[in-house]
Design a protein around this motif. Structure first.
Motif, PDB file in Angstrom:
ATOM      1  N   SER A  28      43.733  26.072 -10.261  1.00  0.00           N
ATOM      2  CA  SER A  28      44.035  27.457 -10.603  1.00  0.00           C
ATOM      3  C   SER A  28      45.023  28.089  -9.634  1.00  0.00           C
ATOM      4  CB  SER A  28      42.734  28.278 -10.611  1.00  0.00           C
ATOM      5  OG  SER A  28      43.010  29.659 -10.726  1.00  0.00           O
ATOM      6  N   ASN A  29      45.923  28.855 -10.201  1.00  0.00           N
ATOM      7  CA  ASN A  29      46.739  29.795  -9.444  1.00  0.00           C
ATOM      8  C   ASN A  29      46.308  31.186  -9.906  1.00  0.00           C
ATOM      9  OD1 ASN A  29      48.682  31.310  -8.175  1.00  0.00           O
ATOM     10  ND2 ASN A  29      50.404  30.503  -9.332  1.00  0.00           N
ATOM     11  N   PRO A  30      45.590  31.950  -9.062  1.00  0.00           N
ATOM     12  CA  PRO A  30      45.614  31.890  -7.607  1.00  0.00           C
ATOM     13  C   PRO A  30      44.380  31.287  -6.915  1.00  0.00           C
ATOM     14  CG  PRO A  30      44.811  34.032  -8.272  1.00  0.00           C
ATOM     15  CD  PRO A  30      45.086  33.253  -9.546  1.00  0.00           C
ATOM     16  N   THR A  31      43.302  30.968  -7.640  1.00  0.00           N
ATOM     17  CA  THR A  31      42.025  30.727  -6.952  1.00  0.00           C
ATOM     18  C   THR A  31      41.864  29.319  -6.405  1.00  0.00           C
ATOM     19  OG1 THR A  31      40.799  30.019  -8.938  1.00  0.00           O
ATOM     20  CG2 THR A  31      40.957  32.404  -8.516  1.00  0.00           C
ATOM     21  N   ALA A  32      42.739  28.379  -6.798  1.00  0.00           N
ATOM     22  CA  ALA A  32      42.712  26.985  -6.331  1.00  0.00           C
ATOM     23  C   ALA A  32      41.498  26.210  -6.829  1.00  0.00           C
ATOM     24  CB  ALA A  32      42.786  26.906  -4.798  1.00  0.00           C
ATOM     25  N   GLU A  33      40.745  26.755  -7.769  1.00  0.00           N
ATOM     26  CA  GLU A  33      39.599  26.022  -8.325  1.00  0.00           C
ATOM     27  C   GLU A  33      40.088  24.839  -9.155  1.00  0.00           C
ATOM     28  OE1 GLU A  33      36.308  29.402  -9.265  1.00  0.00           O
ATOM     29  OE2 GLU A  33      38.339  29.819  -9.942  1.00  0.00           O
ATOM     30  N   ALA A  34      39.294  23.791  -9.189  1.00  0.00           N
ATOM     31  CA  ALA A  34      39.632  22.583  -9.933  1.00  0.00           C
ATOM     32  C   ALA A  34      38.457  22.200 -10.836  1.00  0.00           C
ATOM     33  CB  ALA A  34      39.970  21.443  -8.975  1.00  0.00           C
ATOM     34  N   VAL A  35      38.729  21.350 -11.837  1.00  0.00           N
ATOM     35  CA  VAL A  35      37.699  20.926 -12.778  1.00  0.00           C
ATOM     36  C   VAL A  35      37.721  19.413 -12.917  1.00  0.00           C
ATOM     37  CG1 VAL A  35      37.768  23.091 -14.087  1.00  0.00           C
ATOM     38  CG2 VAL A  35      39.241  21.188 -14.778  1.00  0.00           C
ATOM     39  N   ASP A  36      36.661  18.876 -13.520  1.00  0.00           N
ATOM     40  CA  ASP A  36      36.609  17.449 -13.816  1.00  0.00           C
ATOM     41  C   ASP A  36      36.794  17.238 -15.315  1.00  0.00           C
ATOM     42  OD1 ASP A  36      34.176  18.228 -14.935  1.00  0.00           O
ATOM     43  OD2 ASP A  36      32.966  17.306 -13.362  1.00  0.00           O
ATOM     44  N   LEU A  37      36.843  15.987 -15.724  1.00  0.00           N
ATOM     45  CA  LEU A  37      37.102  15.681 -17.126  1.00  0.00           C
ATOM     46  C   LEU A  37      35.960  16.161 -18.016  1.00  0.00           C
ATOM     47  CD1 LEU A  37      39.201  14.412 -18.971  1.00  0.00           C
ATOM     48  CD2 LEU A  37      38.038  12.219 -18.692  1.00  0.00           C
ATOM     49  N   ALA A  38      34.740  16.173 -17.501  1.00  0.00           N
ATOM     50  CA  ALA A  38      33.603  16.635 -18.295  1.00  0.00           C
ATOM     51  C   ALA A  38      33.782  18.092 -18.729  1.00  0.00           C
ATOM     52  CB  ALA A  38      32.305  16.470 -17.506  1.00  0.00           C
ATOM     53  N   PHE A  39      34.370  18.899 -17.859  1.00  0.00           N
ATOM     54  CA  PHE A  39      34.654  20.292 -18.220  1.00  0.00           C
ATOM     55  C   PHE A  39      35.583  20.346 -19.420  1.00  0.00           C
ATOM     56  CE2 PHE A  39      37.530  23.927 -18.010  1.00  0.00           C
ATOM     57  CZ  PHE A  39      36.642  25.001 -17.971  1.00  0.00           C
ATOM     58  N   TYR A  40      36.658  19.552 -19.379  1.00  0.00           N
ATOM     59  CA  TYR A  40      37.606  19.547 -20.496  1.00  0.00           C
ATOM     60  C   TYR A  40      36.970  18.999 -21.767  1.00  0.00           C
ATOM     61  CZ  TYR A  40      41.586  20.654 -17.449  1.00  0.00           C
ATOM     62  OH  TYR A  40      42.480  21.258 -16.596  1.00  0.00           O
ATOM     63  N   GLU A  41      36.101  18.015 -21.645  1.00  0.00           N
ATOM     64  CA  GLU A  41      35.430  17.476 -22.831  1.00  0.00           C
ATOM     65  C   GLU A  41      34.621  18.569 -23.523  1.00  0.00           C
ATOM     66  OE1 GLU A  41      34.880  12.846 -21.254  1.00  0.00           O
ATOM     67  OE2 GLU A  41      33.255  14.306 -21.021  1.00  0.00           O
ATOM     68  N   ARG A  42      33.898  19.335 -22.745  1.00  0.00           N
ATOM     69  CA  ARG A  42      33.110  20.422 -23.319  1.00  0.00           C
ATOM     70  C   ARG A  42      34.013  21.505 -23.903  1.00  0.00           C
ATOM     71  NH1 ARG A  42      28.326  23.765 -20.077  1.00  0.00           N
ATOM     72  NH2 ARG A  42      27.716  25.118 -21.843  1.00  0.00           N
ATOM     73  N   LEU A  43      35.132  21.772 -23.225  1.00  0.00           N
ATOM     74  CA  LEU A  43      36.038  22.820 -23.688  1.00  0.00           C
ATOM     75  C   LEU A  43      36.715  22.432 -25.006  1.00  0.00           C
ATOM     76  CD1 LEU A  43      36.958  25.576 -22.590  1.00  0.00           C
ATOM     77  CD2 LEU A  43      38.986  24.426 -21.683  1.00  0.00           C
ATOM     78  N   VAL A  44      37.122  21.184 -25.138  1.00  0.00           N
ATOM     79  CA  VAL A  44      37.745  20.735 -26.383  1.00  0.00           C
ATOM     80  C   VAL A  44      36.752  20.819 -27.539  1.00  0.00           C
ATOM     81  CG1 VAL A  44      38.675  18.710 -27.564  1.00  0.00           C
ATOM     82  CG2 VAL A  44      39.512  19.312 -25.288  1.00  0.00           C
ATOM     83  N   ALA A  45      35.525  20.406 -27.297  1.00  0.00           N
ATOM     84  CA  ALA A  45      34.500  20.502 -28.345  1.00  0.00           C
ATOM     85  C   ALA A  45      34.292  21.955 -28.763  1.00  0.00           C
ATOM     86  CB  ALA A  45      33.190  19.892 -27.849  1.00  0.00           C
ATOM     87  N   TRP A  46      34.256  22.857 -27.786  1.00  0.00           N
ATOM     88  CA  TRP A  46      34.095  24.288 -28.093  1.00  0.00           C
ATOM     89  C   TRP A  46      35.284  24.798 -28.909  1.00  0.00           C
ATOM     90  CZ3 TRP A  46      37.312  28.340 -26.891  1.00  0.00           C
ATOM     91  CH2 TRP A  46      36.818  29.615 -27.147  1.00  0.00           C
ATOM     92  N   ALA A  47      36.499  24.414 -28.528  1.00  0.00           N
ATOM     93  CA  ALA A  47      37.689  24.888 -29.214  1.00  0.00           C
ATOM     94  C   ALA A  47      37.730  24.418 -30.662  1.00  0.00           C
ATOM     95  CB  ALA A  47      38.939  24.419 -28.469  1.00  0.00           C
ATOM     96  N   LYS A  48      37.333  23.180 -30.884  1.00  0.00           N
ATOM     97  CA  LYS A  48      37.310  22.680 -32.258  1.00  0.00           C
ATOM     98  C   LYS A  48      36.268  23.412 -33.096  1.00  0.00           C
ATOM     99  CE  LYS A  48      39.159  18.043 -31.490  1.00  0.00           C
ATOM    100  NZ  LYS A  48      39.005  16.604 -31.752  1.00  0.00           N
ATOM    101  N   GLU A  49      35.114  23.648 -32.505  1.00  0.00           N
ATOM    102  CA  GLU A  49      34.050  24.350 -33.229  1.00  0.00           C
ATOM    103  C   GLU A  49      34.459  25.776 -33.586  1.00  0.00           C
ATOM    104  OE1 GLU A  49      29.461  25.890 -32.420  1.00  0.00           O
ATOM    105  OE2 GLU A  49      30.392  24.436 -31.068  1.00  0.00           O
ATOM    106  N   ASN A  50      35.231  26.415 -32.706  1.00  0.00           N
ATOM    107  CA  ASN A  50      35.592  27.819 -32.902  1.00  0.00           C
ATOM    108  C   ASN A  50      37.015  28.029 -33.403  1.00  0.00           C
ATOM    109  OD1 ASN A  50      33.274  29.656 -31.714  1.00  0.00           O
ATOM    110  ND2 ASN A  50      33.439  27.883 -30.367  1.00  0.00           N
ATOM    111  N   GLU A  51      37.736  26.942 -33.674  1.00  0.00           N
ATOM    112  CA  GLU A  51      39.101  27.010 -34.200  1.00  0.00           C
ATOM    113  C   GLU A  51      40.004  27.845 -33.294  1.00  0.00           C
ATOM    114  OE1 GLU A  51      38.647  28.367 -38.233  1.00  0.00           O
ATOM    115  OE2 GLU A  51      38.175  26.345 -38.943  1.00  0.00           O
ATOM    116  N   VAL A  52      40.043  27.446 -32.022  1.00  0.00           N
ATOM    117  CA  VAL A  52      40.837  28.122 -31.007  1.00  0.00           C
ATOM    118  C   VAL A  52      41.820  27.135 -30.403  1.00  0.00           C
ATOM    119  CG1 VAL A  52      40.744  29.234 -28.730  1.00  0.00           C
ATOM    120  CG2 VAL A  52      39.027  29.802 -30.465  1.00  0.00           C
TER     121      VAL A  52
END
Length: 402
Positions: free
Chosen positions: A176-200
């Motif tokens: 993240s800019n500015p917070t420098a937080e980072a994520v792992d692949l599991a976060f993205y896996e959950r996010l993609v599933a959410w996006a498909k379910e919600n058409e985002v």
């Protein structure tokens, strides 16, 4: 004739510009300002990249219009980068467009896919283009947190349940800019599933993909199977290869979004100067020593900064990635707010930082520190900060050094 322009009225004064103006004035008067405010790399690109720029620029036929979506060789180079770095297959013809930095890319895509009144989910705090690119395009922003925990997904669910019209786009930025937080692949896996379910649609800003520390490589959202159904990702050569002023970046992913963006760009620009694109090919295809060199350099600067500022009496969390630290104001001075604290630090310590409130209301109480000065200058900044804190009556403690 009205001078009340619709889009300009939607843009508040740029808070960070106030500190930048003070910094410029101080330097113009001869003051030695240690600039940790703007994320502007202080290192040059690799010599072979500069050589390629010069070589191609000497060709008589290299000075005409280029291609708004990028020359084919550069799109192939970016596709190859995704293959070797993330193991992701990318079609350079339909799933890549070259941008003039990721900032322009995000703004162009916002113009292409946003209608007035659309609701966009964007992090707060965030890099300004993540919100204002869409505000300029006529959208309404609903803020979501940056911290990738359970509360983040709860905020997404609330946004879908209680926002009218339902949000259609989500912007994410890790590291993240500015917070420098980072994520792992599991976060993205959950996010993609959410996006498909919600058409985002998901727009992922991965500008700091190679500036990760402690042996934890940054993943790409496109590594998730099926992510290209809903996601486009932006990357940049600015920090990885110290080419910020060259303005070369990429959008990669969903073919429909790439096509929409390419169509808008065809009306707006002819692409970057061809010799710059050729040199960008050399960066991506050539020796990659600079990637590891820069990573290790920023890693060392991070450790020096955290240690030196801590000894000066200002404890700063160690960032896991990016070229920034997201630093809470010293508790004894938190009442000043991030803008006033930044002004005082510039005036009395000759150290420039970026006030957190410039990245959104949830950035209040923090400043962003860019690790764009060498280790000696970082230590000097810490000494200056210590003197300022002591002048404000802050007890810097026994751990502080002289």
């Amino acid at each position: 004739m009205s001078d009340e322009f619709y889009r300009i009225k939607r843009l508040p004064p740029y808070v960070i510009a106030e500190v930048n103006g003070m910094r410029a004035a101080a330097r113009a008067s001869g003051e030695d300002i240690i600039d940790l405010g703007m994320g502007n790399p202080d290192l040059p690109p690799p010599p072979h990249v500069i050589d390629k720029l010069v070589e191609v620029a000497k060709k008589p036929d290299a000075h005409g219009y280029s291609q708004s979506k990028g020359i084919p060789g550069l799109r192939r180079a970016q596709a190859n980068y995704y293959g070797r770095r993330f193991g992701v297959d990318i079609d350079p013809e339909t799933e890549v467009v070259v941008t003039m930095g990721s900032k322009e890319g995000l703004a162009s895509l916002a113009t292409a896919i946003t209608a007035p009144g659309d609701v966009v989910l964007a992090p707060n705090p965030s890099y300004p283009i993540h919100t204002f690119g869409f505000i300029i395009a006529g959208a309404t922003i609903r803020a979501v947190p940056t911290t990738p925990d359970e509360a983040y997904f709860e905020s997404l669910e609330r946004a879908m349940a209680f926002t009218v019209p339902r949000p259609s786009i989500l912007v994410v930025n890790y590291p993240s800019n500015p917070t420098a937080e980072a994520v792992d692949l599991a976060f993205y896996e959950r996010l993609v599933a959410w996006a498909k379910e919600n058409e985002v649609w998901i727009l992922s800003d991965l500008a700091y993909s190679e500036l990760y520390f402690d042996g934890k490589p940054t993943p790409s959202i496109l590594q998730v199977p099926g992510a290209k159904d809903v996601a486009v990702e932006f990357t940049s050569l600015s920090k990885t290869y110290s080419m910020a002023g060259w303005r070369i970046g990429f959008a990669v992913g969903n073919a429909k979004l790439i096509a929409a963006m390419s169509r808008v760009k065809s009306y707006l620009d002819y692409g970057a100067f061809t010799p710059i694109q050729a040199a960008a090919c050399a960066a991506l295809n050539g020796p990659q020593d600079i990637v590891e060199t820069n990573r290790l350099l920023y890693h060392k600067r991070r450790d020096v900064m955290v240690e030196a500022f801590g000894r000066a009496g200002w404890d700063i969390p160690s960032p896991p990635a990016s070229m920034f630290a997201w630093a809470p104001l010293p508790p004894a001075l938190a009442h000043l707010g991030s803008l006033e604290f930044s002004k005082q630090l510039l005036t009395h310590a000759h150290v420039a930082v970026a006030p957190g409130v410039g990245y959104g209301e949830n950035g209040e109480g923090f400043v962003r520190i860019a690790m764009v000065e060498n280790e000696q200058r970082l230590r000097q900044a810490a000494r200056n900060v210590k003197r300022y804190l002591q002048s404000m009556g802050v007890n810097t403690g026994a751990k502080a050094s002289g």
